[in-house]
Design an enzyme around this catalytic site. Structure first.
Site: not given
Length: 428
Positions: A148, A195
Site C-alpha cells: 500500500l 506512489d
C-alpha cells in the site's frame, strides 16, 4: 470534510497528547500531518516504463504529530518502533551509500532513514532549514509492508512536517520530486513516482489518472460526487484489503527487478524493429508499432509487453467507467488486470493467486487484483457497500480453507480490512 472517517478525533487527541508531553507544550499547538496509503485499481505497476495508471488513497495511513522545536534539533518517536531518532536540520545529509559516518545498525537509524531522507531532499532543492521538529509518527496497525506504499506515505509526512515548521511553501508537484529523491537517491531504491503522486494528488472520491511518462495527471469525478459531499450520503462502494500472511517475497519468484529488465528488453526489440533510437522503455513504443512487430518477441517478452499495452487500454476504459459511475464495468476491468498480472506479467505466487480467485467469486465484489507487485502482501477489491461485511467474512473463511498455515498468522480482525476512499496528504 464530514464524510472522511480517518483519522478519528480519538486518534488525533492521543497523538497530540504524546507530542505535547514530549515537547513540553500545550496540546492545542501540536500540528498533525495525515499521509494516506494508496491503491492502484488499474495500471501496470511498472511506471519506469512510463505507462498510464490510476490510483486513489484509502482512509488508512500515516499520522505524524509534531511541533517546531525552536532550534535545528529533530527528535522523533514511533508508535511501531522502539528508541528515538535525533539529528539536526543544519547538518548536511548524504545518501546512505555515501555517508560512511552512518554505519551503525541501531534500530533508530533504520526507522529514521525517511526523516533524514526528507531533509536530504529539501537540501537538494536548495532549501535552508533552521527549525527542527519534535514529533511522534504512527501508521495504521498491520498495514505496513502490505503493498500500500507505506514508505512513500512516511516520506511525504516528513516532508510536509519539515516544510510546515520552516514556513516553506512547496507545491505537491515539487514534493513528488522530493519524495523521489528520498527513495531513489537517499535510500537507493529503484522505484518510480506513482506512489507519492497518488498520495499527494488524490482527492476524496476521485480516481487519479496519471501518465507516468509525461507526469501529467487529472482527477476523474464519479457522478453526483458533489451531492454526496453535501448530503453526506454514503458512496456506494467499499474497498477491501485482503491479506495473504506473506511478509517476504518467495525465493522462487524472479522478482520485481527482473520484470522491469524484461520490459526493457521487449522495448529494445520493438524499437529496433520500428527504426527508432530512443530509451528502451515500452512507453516509447506506439500501440501501432507494438501490433506490427510483436511477433518478433520471444514468448516471455511477448507476455510482458502484452500486459503493459493491454493494461494501458484497461486504464482508459476504466476512467470512462468510473466517470459514468459504472462500478460493475470498472470491477471487470480490475479483475482482467489481475488475470493479466498472473498470466502475462507472471508476478503472482500461489497464496495471492488463491486470494485473488476467492475475491472475484465473493458475493458483492465488483473486481480484484494484487496490490503491489504480487510477491507478498495483499489483494485489493472493490465491493458493493451493502455486501462489504458479508464479503469480508466470506474471504476469511475461504482463504482459511486453502492456506490454513498462512491464515493462522493473520489477526482475524484485520485479515480483511474494509476501507473507504481517502483524501490527499495534508496538515490538519
Amino acid at each position: 470534510m464530514g464524510v472522511l472517517s480517518w483519522p478519528s478525533d480519538s486518534e488525533l487527541d492521543k497523538i497530540r497528547k504524546i507530542v505535547a508531553e514530549m515537547a513540553g507544550v500545550a496540546v492545542d499547538v501540536v500540528r498533525i500531518v495525515v499521509s494516506p496509503y494508496r491503491i492502484c485499481p488499474l495500471g501496470a505497476h511498472i511506471d519506469h516504463q512510463g505507462g498510464t495508471v490510476s490510483a486513489m488513497t484509502v482512509d488508512k495511513g500515516i499520522i505524524l504529530g509534531f511541533v517546531p522545536s525552536g532550534d535545528p534539533q529533530v527528535l522523533l518517536k514511533s508508535g511501531q518502533f522502539s528508541g528515538q531518532v535525533s539529528f539536526r536540520v543544519d547538518q548536511i545529509q548524504l545518501p546512505k551509500h555515501i555517508d560512511k559516518s552512518n554505519g551503525n545498525t541501531m534500530e533508530e537509524c533504520k526507522w529514521g532513514s525517511y526523516a533524514k531522507g526528507a531533509l536530504y531532499a529539501l537540501q537538494r532543492g536548495k532549501n535552508h532549514l533552521k527549525q527542527g521538529i519534535t514529533g511522534f509518527i504512527c501508521g495504521t496497525k498491520g498495514l505496513d509492508s502490505s503493498g500500500l506504499s507505506s514508505s512513500a506515505a512516511v516520506g511525504v509526512a516528513y516532508l510536509l512536517a519539515l516544510e510546515s515548521a520552516n514556513n516553506l511553501s512547496i507545491s505537491p508537484t515539487e514534493n513528488i520530486e522530493y519524495d523521489r529523491l528520498i527513495e531513489n537517491e537517499y535510500l537507493g531504491l529503484k522505484n518510480g513516482i506513482l506512489d507519492q503522486s497518488a498520495i499527494l494528488l488524490s482527492s476524496y472520491g476521485c480516481l487519479t489518472f496519471m501518465d507516468c511518462k509525461t507526469k501529467k495527471h487529472k482527477l476523474i469525478h464519479p457522478p453526483k460526487l458533489e451531492m454526496e459531499k453535501k448530503s453526506e450520503t454514503k458512496i456506494p462502494y467499499k474497498i477491501l484489503l485482503a491479506f495473504s500472511g506473506l511478509k517476504q517475497a518467495l525465493t522462487t519468484n524472479p522478482g520485481y527487478n527482473r520484470r522491469v529488465s524484461e520490459c526493457r528488453e521487449a522495448a529494445k526489440i520493438l524499437l529496433k524493429a520500428s527504426g527508432k533510437e530512443v530509451e528502451p522503455i515500452l512507453s516509447n513504443v506506439e500501440q501501432e508499432e507494438y501490433e506490427a512487430h510483436k511477433s518478433k518477441l520471444e514468448p516471455d517478452l511477448a507476455r510482458r509487453a502484452e500486459h503493459y499495452f493491454s493494461e494501458n487500454m484497461r486504464v482508459i476504459k476504466g476512467l470512462e467507467a468510473w466517470g459514468s459511475g459504472n462500478f460493475e464495468e470498472f470491477g471487470k476491468l480490475i479483475s482482467a488486470s489481475g488475470l493479466s498480472s498472473i498470466e502475462n506479467y507472471e508476478c503472482g505466487c500461489e497464496p495471492l493467486i488463491q486470494l485473488y480467485e476467492i475475491l472475484i467469486r465473493t458475493p458483492g465484489v465488483y473486481g480484484a487484483r494484487f496490490s503491489g507487485a504480487g510477491f507478498r502482501g495483499c489483494c485489493v477489491a472493490f465491493v458493493n457497500a451493502e455486501y462489504a461485511e458479508e464479503a469480508s467474512l466470506f474471504v476469511k473463511k475461504e482463504y482459511l480453507k486453502v492456506q490454513p498455515h498462512l491464515a493462522s498468522y493473520l489477526n482475524q480482525e484485520t485479515a480483511v480490512v474494509i476501507c473507504d476512499a481517502g483524501d490527499c496528504a495534508r496538515i490538519i
